[in-house]
Design an enzyme around this catalytic site. Structure first.
Site, PDB file in Angstrom:
ATOM      1  N   GLU A 189       0.843  -1.125   0.072  1.00 46.48           N
ATOM      2  CA  GLU A 189       0.164  -0.086   0.023  1.00 46.48           C
ATOM      3  C   GLU A 189       0.961   1.316   0.004  1.00 46.48           C
ATOM      4  O   GLU A 189       0.273   2.411   0.300  1.00 46.48           O
ATOM      5  CB  GLU A 189      -0.809   0.082   1.137  1.00 46.48           C
ATOM      6  CG  GLU A 189      -1.942  -1.396   1.153  1.00 46.48           C
ATOM      7  CD  GLU A 189      -3.095  -1.076   0.761  1.00 46.48           C
ATOM      8  OE1 GLU A 189      -3.793  -0.095   0.631  1.00 46.48           O
ATOM      9  OE2 GLU A 189      -3.543  -1.994   0.115  1.00 46.48           O
TER      10      GLU A 189
ATOM     11  N   HIS B 179      -4.097   1.829   7.482  1.00 50.43           N
ATOM     12  CA  HIS B 179      -2.709   2.032   7.178  1.00 50.43           C
ATOM     13  C   HIS B 179      -2.179   2.457   8.306  1.00 50.43           C
ATOM     14  O   HIS B 179      -2.922   3.169   9.210  1.00 50.43           O
ATOM     15  CB  HIS B 179      -2.875   3.216   6.006  1.00 50.43           C
ATOM     16  CG  HIS B 179      -3.325   2.694   4.694  1.00 50.43           C
ATOM     17  ND1 HIS B 179      -4.177   3.645   3.889  1.00 50.43           N
ATOM     18  CD2 HIS B 179      -2.921   1.397   4.002  1.00 50.43           C
ATOM     19  CE1 HIS B 179      -4.229   3.021   2.822  1.00 50.43           C
ATOM     20  NE2 HIS B 179      -3.718   1.600   2.788  1.00 50.43           N
TER      21      HIS B 179
ATOM     22  N   CYS C  51      -2.787  11.497   3.663  1.00 53.16           N
ATOM     23  CA  CYS C  51      -3.151  10.419   2.543  1.00 53.16           C
ATOM     24  C   CYS C  51      -2.932  11.073   1.193  1.00 53.16           C
ATOM     25  O   CYS C  51      -2.826  10.439   0.064  1.00 53.16           O
ATOM     26  CB  CYS C  51      -4.681   9.928   2.845  1.00 53.16           C
ATOM     27  SG  CYS C  51      -4.835   9.272   4.169  1.00 53.16           S
TER      28      CYS C  51
HETATM   29  O1  SUG Z   1      -7.600   3.041   0.481  1.00 50.30           O
HETATM   30  N1  SUG Z   1     -10.620   4.995   0.623  1.00 50.30           N
HETATM   31  C1  SUG Z   1      -9.099   4.968   0.820  1.00 50.30           C
HETATM   32  C2  SUG Z   1      -8.434   5.868   1.529  1.00 50.30           C
HETATM   33  C3  SUG Z   1      -6.934   5.836   1.538  1.00 50.30           C
HETATM   34  C4  SUG Z   1      -6.174   6.587   2.686  1.00 50.30           C
HETATM   35  N2  SUG Z   1      -4.885   6.467   2.541  1.00 50.30           N
HETATM   36  C5  SUG Z   1      -3.863   6.536   3.608  1.00 50.30           C
HETATM   37  N3  SUG Z   1      -4.198   6.472   4.804  1.00 50.30           N
HETATM   38  N4  SUG Z   1      -2.884   6.833   3.118  1.00 50.30           N
HETATM   39  C6  SUG Z   1      -8.733   3.428   1.050  1.00 50.30           C
HETATM   40  O2  SUG Z   1      -9.264   2.960   1.777  1.00 50.30           O
HETATM   41  C7  SUG Z   1     -12.574   4.851  -0.201  1.00 50.30           C
HETATM   42  C8  SUG Z   1     -13.435   4.535  -1.403  1.00 50.30           C
HETATM   43  C9  SUG Z   1     -15.045   4.409  -1.238  1.00 50.30           C
HETATM   44  O3  SUG Z   1     -15.298   4.064  -0.182  1.00 50.30           O
HETATM   45  O4  SUG Z   1     -15.535   4.728  -2.360  1.00 50.30           O
HETATM   46  C10 SUG Z   1     -11.509   4.490  -0.372  1.00 50.30           C
HETATM   47  O5  SUG Z   1     -10.691   3.853  -1.203  1.00 50.30           O
END
Ligand code: SUG
Length: 416
Positions: free
Chosen positions: A162, A230, A347
């Protein structure tokens, strides 16, 4: 110019919506089905970039990936109408969270003296697993100079990766030799552990890191189970400072000792669970902050307004600011549209330590370019997207044209 940290923020794409695709990401699940506001979302992200520019920091940008992703739908034999979740996956604007685009090792840490970037395969979530080929294409354009950069394909999909969200770097300064800390998960109860240890180890090998300056640390399974999908939801590092929740790592004391053995100058700021519970940390996204070194040398923490407005988190921050700690300023920013999908200030950015003169200038931001981007977003990004519209031909046409207008405005039609 000397080597500096450049934060590359993902511009929030015109198909931004709330489909609830990420199991284990509590914000994603709890906002599923809400109406999304892509224009406001992208303007919030742009305002954050401008905020950091105004602090005197180098700012980069990455473009939204092509959505709806016809190649993805073709690969699963769908035309976009059979299965709403597959359709939503092909439409997701999730590439905005560029902390998941790649893992980056600055030149100071690598055996060949070049900055290495490995795209993240993001295999745990279908909507994210389709990002990496287009991400690589973009990274190879932005960091095309082979004297300074190496861009690797993602590691094999048997090991979930990730990217920088599970990677921290500490050192006396950004340009100095660093200690790279990879955080992996083994279990998360009902929720998936997204970062595989072997993916982290593969990235470290590909980047030719010195094993003596590399640590592999297990994330606390309780943190994953509580919604820290994460590591960057519970810890962030910058130069000498690690800012972490007490329950971030499976073996907190062992982790701190291992860090101090390799980097004696480390200053570890631990937020105790009795001041800020894991649930409070995850709800407020206190740790999903940009811990930045300002031109004055002071460190500032760029947090989401949700953290600033949270009573217990605010009490802890006020006490921290009143103490003589290494973090001298707290700067709240409004990224609420992204936050509702579980993506805070940290993020939305990928950190790259490099000389800006070695990066393709089309990916670097200044005020004039920010105004150009703002004009395109204001004119072309949909104001609102209800989940029922995702998959419709009319919206597809609008989303494709909006992205193209941005590529044209930035002279980046190579990515069309
Ligand atoms: O991968 N949300 C992302 C958020 C990523 C956050 N990144 C870090 N923590 N670095 C994920 O979970 C939500 C999409 C949706 O529900 O439509 C989403 O993909």
């Amino acid at each position: 110019m000397a080597t500096v940290e450049i934060n590359f923020d993902g511009i929030i794409g015109p198909s931004h919506n709330y489909a609830g695709l990420s199991l284990g990401n509590l914000a994603s699940s709890s906002h599923a089905g809400n109406v999304a506001y892509p224009r406001a979302a992208a303007l919030q992200g742009l305002a954050k970039m401008r905020h950091n520019l105004a602090l005197g920091l180098e700012q980069g940008l990455l473009l939204p990936l092509p959505r709806p992703n016809a190649a993805f739908l073709r690969a699963v034999g769908a035309d976009g109408s059979e299965n709403p979740r597959l359709t939503a996956a092909a439409w997701s604007a999730s590439s905005m969270w560029t902390a998941n685009a790649a893992t980056v090792s600055p030149a100071a840490d690598t055996a060949d003296g070049r900055c290495h970037l490995t795209a993240a395969n993001l295999v745990t979530m279908p909507h994210r697993s389709q990002e990496w080929p287009d991400t690589v294409k973009q990274l190879r354009l932005a960091f095309a100079d082979p004297a300074h950069f190496v861009v690797h394909d993602a590691v094999p999909p048997c090991f979930g990766d990730e990217g920088a969200a599970n990677h921290m770097r500490m050192g006396l300064s950004h340009g100095a030799l660093g200690l790279e800390i990879f955080v992996y998960g083994t279990s998360g109860g009902a929720f998936p552990a997204r970062q595989h240890e072997q993916a982290s180890r593969a990235v470290a090998r590909l980047h030719r890191l010195d094993p003596a300056r590399t640590l592999f640390v297990e994330q606390n399974p309780d943190a994953i189970a509580a919604g820290a999908f994460h590591n960057d939801v519970v810890a962030v590092a910058n130069e000498r400072v690690l800012f972490t929740h007490e329950l971030a790592f499976a073996d907190p004391q062992g982790t701190y000792t291992a860090i101090r053995e390799r980097f004696p100058e480390a200053e570890i700021v631990v937020v105790p669970a009795d001041a800020v519970s894991l649930a409070d940390a995850i709800k407020s996204y206190l740790f999903n902050a940009q811990l930045l070194t300002l031109p004055s040398g002071e460190m500032a923490l760029v947090i989401p307004t949700e953290a600033w407005e949270h009573v217990r988190v605010r009490a802890w921050l006020d006490a921290m600011l009143a103490s003589n700690g290494p973090i001298r300023r707290v700067l709240p920013v409004n990224v609420r549209q992204s936050m509702a999908n579980g993506g805070g200030p940290a993020c939305l950015r990928l950190r790259v330590v490099a000389d800006p003169a070695t990066v393709d200038p089309r990916f670097l931001l200044d005020e004039a370019k920010a105004s150009r981007i703002e004009t395109v977003i204001a004119a072309r990004w949909p104001e609102a997207i209800a989940l029922a519209e995702v998959g419709t031909p009319a919206l597809a046409e609008r989303v494709i044209a909006a992205r193209l207008a941005l590529l044209e405005a930035l002279d980046l039609t190579d990515l069309a």
